[in-house]
Design a protein around this motif. Structure first.
Motif, PDB file in Angstrom:
ATOM      1  N   VAL A  84       0.844  -1.197   0.000  1.00  0.00           N
ATOM      2  CA  VAL A  84       0.000   0.000   0.000  1.00  0.00           C
ATOM      3  C   VAL A  84       0.880   1.249   0.000  1.00  0.00           C
ATOM      4  CG1 VAL A  84      -1.788   1.288   1.224  1.00  0.00           C
ATOM      5  CG2 VAL A  84      -1.861  -1.221   1.181  1.00  0.00           C
ATOM      6  N   ALA A  85       1.941   1.232   0.797  1.00  0.00           N
ATOM      7  CA  ALA A  85       2.854   2.371   0.851  1.00  0.00           C
ATOM      8  C   ALA A  85       3.480   2.641  -0.513  1.00  0.00           C
ATOM      9  CB  ALA A  85       3.943   2.113   1.890  1.00  0.00           C
ATOM     10  N   ALA A  86       3.923   1.597  -1.179  1.00  0.00           N
ATOM     11  CA  ALA A  86       4.552   1.772  -2.495  1.00  0.00           C
ATOM     12  C   ALA A  86       3.571   2.369  -3.498  1.00  0.00           C
ATOM     13  CB  ALA A  86       5.077   0.431  -2.996  1.00  0.00           C
ATOM     14  N   ARG A  87       2.324   1.913  -3.445  1.00  0.00           N
ATOM     15  CA  ARG A  87       1.308   2.444  -4.363  1.00  0.00           C
ATOM     16  C   ARG A  87       1.002   3.910  -4.036  1.00  0.00           C
ATOM     17  NH1 ARG A  87      -0.719   3.645  -8.897  1.00  0.00           N
ATOM     18  NH2 ARG A  87      -2.970   3.362  -9.219  1.00  0.00           N
ATOM     19  N   LEU A  88       0.928   4.240  -2.767  1.00  0.00           N
ATOM     20  CA  LEU A  88       0.651   5.621  -2.372  1.00  0.00           C
ATOM     21  C   LEU A  88       1.773   6.564  -2.788  1.00  0.00           C
ATOM     22  CD1 LEU A  88      -0.938   5.092   1.135  1.00  0.00           C
ATOM     23  CD2 LEU A  88      -2.039   6.214  -0.809  1.00  0.00           C
ATOM     24  N   VAL A  89       2.996   6.120  -2.661  1.00  0.00           N
ATOM     25  CA  VAL A  89       4.124   6.957  -3.084  1.00  0.00           C
ATOM     26  C   VAL A  89       4.064   7.182  -4.594  1.00  0.00           C
ATOM     27  CG1 VAL A  89       6.632   7.018  -3.343  1.00  0.00           C
ATOM     28  CG2 VAL A  89       5.608   6.392  -1.148  1.00  0.00           C
ATOM     29  N   GLU A  90       3.757   6.134  -5.341  1.00  0.00           N
ATOM     30  CA  GLU A  90       3.604   6.265  -6.789  1.00  0.00           C
ATOM     31  C   GLU A  90       2.524   7.299  -7.126  1.00  0.00           C
ATOM     32  OE1 GLU A  90       2.801   3.289 -10.597  1.00  0.00           O
ATOM     33  OE2 GLU A  90       1.963   2.783  -8.644  1.00  0.00           O
ATOM     34  N   LEU A  91       1.403   7.236  -6.418  1.00  0.00           N
ATOM     35  CA  LEU A  91       0.308   8.172  -6.670  1.00  0.00           C
ATOM     36  C   LEU A  91       0.684   9.591  -6.244  1.00  0.00           C
ATOM     37  CD1 LEU A  91      -2.628   5.934  -5.418  1.00  0.00           C
ATOM     38  CD2 LEU A  91      -2.188   6.602  -7.800  1.00  0.00           C
ATOM     39  N   THR A  92       1.392   9.707  -5.135  1.00  0.00           N
ATOM     40  CA  THR A  92       1.788  11.014  -4.617  1.00  0.00           C
ATOM     41  C   THR A  92       2.741  11.727  -5.573  1.00  0.00           C
ATOM     42  OG1 THR A  92       1.522  10.258  -2.331  1.00  0.00           O
ATOM     43  CG2 THR A  92       2.904  12.190  -2.667  1.00  0.00           C
ATOM     44  N   LEU A  93       3.620  10.991  -6.184  1.00  0.00           N
ATOM     45  CA  LEU A  93       4.597  11.578  -7.096  1.00  0.00           C
ATOM     46  C   LEU A  93       4.036  11.751  -8.508  1.00  0.00           C
ATOM     47  CD1 LEU A  93       7.851   9.732  -5.975  1.00  0.00           C
ATOM     48  CD2 LEU A  93       6.881  11.888  -5.143  1.00  0.00           C
ATOM     49  N   GLY A  94       2.820  11.230  -8.725  1.00  0.00           N
ATOM     50  CA  GLY A  94       2.164  11.369 -10.020  1.00  0.00           C
ATOM     51  C   GLY A  94       1.211  12.554 -10.041  1.00  0.00           C
ATOM     52  N   THR A  95       0.359  12.582 -11.037  1.00  0.00           N
ATOM     53  CA  THR A  95      -0.616  13.658 -11.167  1.00  0.00           C
ATOM     54  C   THR A  95      -1.914  13.271 -10.463  1.00  0.00           C
ATOM     55  OG1 THR A  95      -1.392  12.725 -13.267  1.00  0.00           O
ATOM     56  CG2 THR A  95       0.322  14.417 -13.369  1.00  0.00           C
ATOM     57  N   PRO A  96      -2.701  14.240 -10.019  1.00  0.00           N
ATOM     58  CA  PRO A  96      -3.975  13.929  -9.357  1.00  0.00           C
ATOM     59  C   PRO A  96      -4.843  13.030 -10.234  1.00  0.00           C
ATOM     60  CG  PRO A  96      -3.426  16.246  -9.073  1.00  0.00           C
ATOM     61  CD  PRO A  96      -2.431  15.700 -10.038  1.00  0.00           C
ATOM     62  N   SER A  97      -5.402  11.981  -9.630  1.00  0.00           N
ATOM     63  CA  SER A  97      -6.086  10.949 -10.414  1.00  0.00           C
ATOM     64  C   SER A  97      -7.493  10.634  -9.936  1.00  0.00           C
ATOM     65  CB  SER A  97      -5.241   9.660 -10.399  1.00  0.00           C
ATOM     66  OG  SER A  97      -3.947   9.896 -10.897  1.00  0.00           O
ATOM     67  N   GLY A  98      -8.015  11.384  -8.945  1.00  0.00           N
ATOM     68  CA  GLY A  98      -9.346  11.087  -8.438  1.00  0.00           C
ATOM     69  C   GLY A  98      -9.367   9.777  -7.659  1.00  0.00           C
ATOM     70  N   LEU A  99     -10.474   9.062  -7.732  1.00  0.00           N
ATOM     71  CA  LEU A  99     -10.608   7.774  -7.049  1.00  0.00           C
ATOM     72  C   LEU A  99      -9.994   6.694  -7.923  1.00  0.00           C
ATOM     73  CD1 LEU A  99     -11.771   6.248  -4.587  1.00  0.00           C
ATOM     74  CD2 LEU A  99     -13.883   5.958  -5.894  1.00  0.00           C
ATOM     75  N   VAL A 100      -8.892   6.124  -7.469  1.00  0.00           N
ATOM     76  CA  VAL A 100      -8.171   5.118  -8.252  1.00  0.00           C
ATOM     77  C   VAL A 100      -8.666   3.723  -7.855  1.00  0.00           C
ATOM     78  CG1 VAL A 100      -6.157   6.614  -8.472  1.00  0.00           C
ATOM     79  CG2 VAL A 100      -6.276   4.958  -6.582  1.00  0.00           C
ATOM     80  N   PRO A 101      -8.319   2.681  -8.620  1.00  0.00           N
ATOM     81  CA  PRO A 101      -8.749   1.327  -8.260  1.00  0.00           C
ATOM     82  C   PRO A 101      -8.302   0.940  -6.850  1.00  0.00           C
ATOM     83  CG  PRO A 101      -7.947   1.361 -10.515  1.00  0.00           C
ATOM     84  CD  PRO A 101      -7.641   2.715  -9.939  1.00  0.00           C
ATOM     85  N   ASP A 102      -9.181   0.218  -6.157  1.00  0.00           N
ATOM     86  CA  ASP A 102      -8.884  -0.248  -4.807  1.00  0.00           C
ATOM     87  C   ASP A 102      -7.680  -1.190  -4.816  1.00  0.00           C
ATOM     88  OD1 ASP A 102     -11.208   1.102  -4.287  1.00  0.00           O
ATOM     89  OD2 ASP A 102     -12.372  -0.645  -3.700  1.00  0.00           O
ATOM     90  N   LEU A 103      -7.081  -1.345  -3.632  1.00  0.00           N
ATOM     91  CA  LEU A 103      -5.945  -2.257  -3.477  1.00  0.00           C
ATOM     92  C   LEU A 103      -6.224  -3.214  -2.327  1.00  0.00           C
ATOM     93  CD1 LEU A 103      -3.106  -3.231  -4.148  1.00  0.00           C
ATOM     94  CD2 LEU A 103      -2.190  -1.373  -2.739  1.00  0.00           C
TER      95      LEU A 103
END
Length: 253
Positions: free
Chosen positions: A169-188
């Motif tokens: 979960v942490a790795a996915r959150l870091v990826e999202l944080t460093l990316g562009t705003p994406s709204g509600l992304v697929p659940d994990l």
């Protein structure tokens, strides 16, 4: 100089994995914490309390990205609204929030605060990203440990879980944080589905305990929701790789 990334809940279970990953990516980190802590290389701490709305403006000052991990048994909606107010005034450009799978489907007070937190983020006017995750292995272990202390192990009928590893979960959150705003992304969620008995057995085996399993029924609307799988990841969700059994092997030896 690049603006630091603010992380709320940066000293918790998830934050302990997120912060080193952000540092490894070359970003400075600011952590909002209720207890005074010394600064370390690339990590600053701001003392404050989201529930009391104290120190939040200082925490977001000069920040462009906020990763909101802080949460508790109650008051998450109030804490999130305090963060949103301060972040809006500070000109934050990306607000990332972790929520819980089923926040919009399970009729529990705690889940309602999670859903209200999501709404506060989505209505903030700040570009946002929300990831809903399943229960962490660590939380499930705490639950199983407590139940294993009873003379019989209660097994709620029809209740199933998909525990996920906090590091994934942490790795996915870091990826999202460093990316562009994406709204509600697929659940994990985790890679496998378990009832509580299946979660308990490997724990009991590794700890050398024997407990009879006692089927119990969760009453009311919450019970019906769990039996219907409202807490489970929907179609299109992403799945982690680390299993409950692998987590136990590492944690318990």
């Amino acid at each position: 100089m690049t603006a630091p990334i603010l992380v709320t809940g940066g000293t918790g279970t998830l934050g302990a994995h997120v912060v080193p990953l952000l540092r490894a990516s070359g970003h400075d980190v600011r952590i909002l914490t209720r207890h005074t802590r010394p600064a370390t290389d690339g990590i600053d701490h701001v003392t404050g309390d989201l529930l009391k709305d104290e120190g939040v403006e200082a925490a977001v000052d000069g920040v462009e990205t906020v990763l909101h991990l802080a949460g508790g048994p109650k008051g998450d909606d109030r804490a999130t609204r305090a963060l949103v107010r301060a972040a809006s005034g500070a000109g934050v450009r990306h607000l990332v929030h972790v929520s819980v799978i089923g926040a919009d489907r399970v009729p529990l007070a705690w889940m309602r605060t999670k859903l209200e937190s999501e709404r506060a983020v989505a209505d903030s006017g700040i570009p946002w990203t929300i990831l809903r995750a399943a229960q962490f292995h660590d939380l499930v272990l705490t639950m199983v440990e407590k139940m294993a202390k009873l003379p019989v192990f209660p097994v709620p009928g029809g209740m199933r879980l998909q525990p996920v590893d906090a590091r994934e979960v942490a790795a996915r959150l870091v990826e999202l944080t460093l990316g562009t705003p994406s709204g509600l992304v697929p659940d994990l969620a985790g890679p496998h589905l378990y009832d509580l008995a299946a979660l308990a057995r490997p724990y009991l085996r590794r700890t050398g305990r024997r407990r009879p399993m006692l089927p119990v029924r969760i009453p009311g609307k919450a019970g019906r929701a769990y039996r219907a799988g409202a807490n489970l990841a929907p179609a299109g969700a992403e799945a982690g790789k680390r299993t409950w059994e692998e987590f136990l092997a590492e944690r318990l030896g």
